[in-house]
Design a protein around this motif. Structure first.
Motif, PDB file in Angstrom:
ATOM      1  N   UNK A 153       0.825  -1.209   0.000  1.00 32.58           N
ATOM      2  CA  UNK A 153       0.000   0.000   0.000  1.00 32.58           C
ATOM      3  C   UNK A 153       0.854   1.252   0.000  1.00 32.58           C
ATOM      4  N   UNK A 154       1.916   1.248   0.797  1.00 30.51           N
ATOM      5  CA  UNK A 154       2.794   2.426   0.870  1.00 30.51           C
ATOM      6  C   UNK A 154       3.506   2.671  -0.451  1.00 30.51           C
ATOM      7  N   UNK A 155       3.941   1.591  -1.117  1.00 26.35           N
ATOM      8  CA  UNK A 155       4.625   1.741  -2.409  1.00 26.35           C
ATOM      9  C   UNK A 155       3.665   2.274  -3.461  1.00 26.35           C
ATOM     10  N   UNK A 156       2.467   1.704  -3.537  1.00 26.78           N
ATOM     11  CA  UNK A 156       1.512   2.142  -4.566  1.00 26.78           C
ATOM     12  C   UNK A 156       0.972   3.538  -4.284  1.00 26.78           C
ATOM     13  N   UNK A 157       0.924   3.945  -3.011  1.00 24.60           N
ATOM     14  CA  UNK A 157       0.386   5.267  -2.666  1.00 24.60           C
ATOM     15  C   UNK A 157       1.402   6.381  -2.852  1.00 24.60           C
ATOM     16  N   UNK A 158       2.669   6.025  -3.109  1.00 24.48           N
ATOM     17  CA  UNK A 158       3.722   7.036  -3.180  1.00 24.48           C
ATOM     18  C   UNK A 158       3.452   8.074  -4.276  1.00 24.48           C
ATOM     19  N   UNK A 159       2.918   7.636  -5.411  1.00 24.73           N
ATOM     20  CA  UNK A 159       2.676   8.549  -6.533  1.00 24.73           C
ATOM     21  C   UNK A 159       1.240   9.037  -6.623  1.00 24.73           C
ATOM     22  N   UNK A 160       0.373   8.542  -5.768  1.00 23.59           N
ATOM     23  CA  UNK A 160      -1.011   9.002  -5.793  1.00 23.59           C
ATOM     24  C   UNK A 160      -1.114  10.359  -5.104  1.00 23.59           C
ATOM     25  N   UNK A 161      -2.072  11.189  -5.536  1.00 27.60           N
ATOM     26  CA  UNK A 161      -2.218  12.485  -4.846  1.00 27.60           C
ATOM     27  C   UNK A 161      -2.658  12.267  -3.406  1.00 27.60           C
ATOM     28  N   UNK A 162      -2.066  13.064  -2.511  1.00 25.20           N
ATOM     29  CA  UNK A 162      -2.418  12.919  -1.098  1.00 25.20           C
ATOM     30  C   UNK A 162      -3.633  13.771  -0.794  1.00 25.20           C
ATOM     31  N   UNK A 163      -3.754  14.190   0.426  1.00 18.38           N
ATOM     32  CA  UNK A 163      -4.911  14.974   0.850  1.00 18.38           C
ATOM     33  C   UNK A 163      -4.991  16.287   0.080  1.00 18.38           C
ATOM     34  N   UNK A 164      -6.200  16.859   0.024  1.00 12.73           N
ATOM     35  CA  UNK A 164      -6.366  18.174  -0.599  1.00 12.73           C
ATOM     36  C   UNK A 164      -5.564  19.204   0.180  1.00 12.73           C
ATOM     37  N   UNK A 165      -5.539  19.069   1.506  1.00 15.01           N
ATOM     38  CA  UNK A 165      -4.699  19.924   2.331  1.00 15.01           C
ATOM     39  C   UNK A 165      -3.261  19.420   2.262  1.00 15.01           C
TER      40      UNK A 165
END
Length: 199
Positions: A153-165
């Motif tokens: 999950x951490x590897x795949x989330x690295x390039x995904x946009x994070x929170x709006x804030x």
């Protein structure tokens, strides 16, 4: 009140439903209904007392040799949608952060969450990865399954946009670190048990 004035100003007394003259409104004081004498205080937005103006035609009519709007064939095209490339008229053009979009592309972008200007919420993948690392420690044998999941999950989330804030990547870094330590711990335990079993 004349019939014409009555049709433009249809404010009625709450008791007898008789039209109230516009001159009695917005006085700041209580008034009496001209018909039933009930005490009223009427406050209106000033714009409702202004006369109505007939609006003009919106959008230029298309003439021979000119491009027409994709959605309104009788209207002259004035812009091109930056997403789909369709010709659109002034009725259809939507300016979004300097981009010109047609209504269909705007709605599709909103539904698919492809327009960051319209996104109101995002999945916090970094928090999910971090929670998948820490929560199973309460029942530590589960970490044999959850540690690889948290690492993935951490590897795949690295390039995904994070929170709006604005958020840092500290949660992802911690999730990667602790899940890697858990995986290494399980590998060491398996090697130790394997050597003990063979000795």
């Amino acid at each position: 009140m004349s019939p014409g004035e009555r049709s433009l100003f249809p404010l009625l007394c709450s008791a007898c439903h008789t039209p109230i003259p516009a001159a009695l409104c917005n006085s700041g004081e209580s008034i009496h209904c001209p018909h039933c004498s009930i005490q009223l205080q009427v406050e209106l937005f000033p714009a409702i007392l202004r006369p109505l103006h007939e609006g003009g035609t919106v959008g230029l009519q298309v003439t021979e040799g000119e491009a027409s709007c994709f959605y309104h064939p009788d209207k002259q095209a004035v812009k091109i949608c930056s997403s789909c490339g369709r010709f659109i008229c002034s009725l259809c053009e939507i300016d979004l952060a300097g981009r010109c979009l047609c209504p269909v592309c705007l709605e599709q972008g909103r539904q698919n969450e492809q327009l960051s200007e319209l996104v109101t919420k995002r999945t916090l993948h970094d928090s999910i990865a971090l929670n998948t690392t820490f929560l199973p420690l309460l029942i530590w044998p589960i970490t044999l399954i959850t540690a690889p999941i948290a690492f993935y999950l951490a590897i795949t989330a690295w390039r995904k946009p994070s929170s709006i804030l604005p958020r840092t990547r500290i949660r992802l870094i911690l999730a990667l670190l602790f899940s890697a330590l858990q995986i290494i711990g399980w590998l060491v335990l398996c090697i130790f048990l394997f050597q003990k079993w063979n000795s």
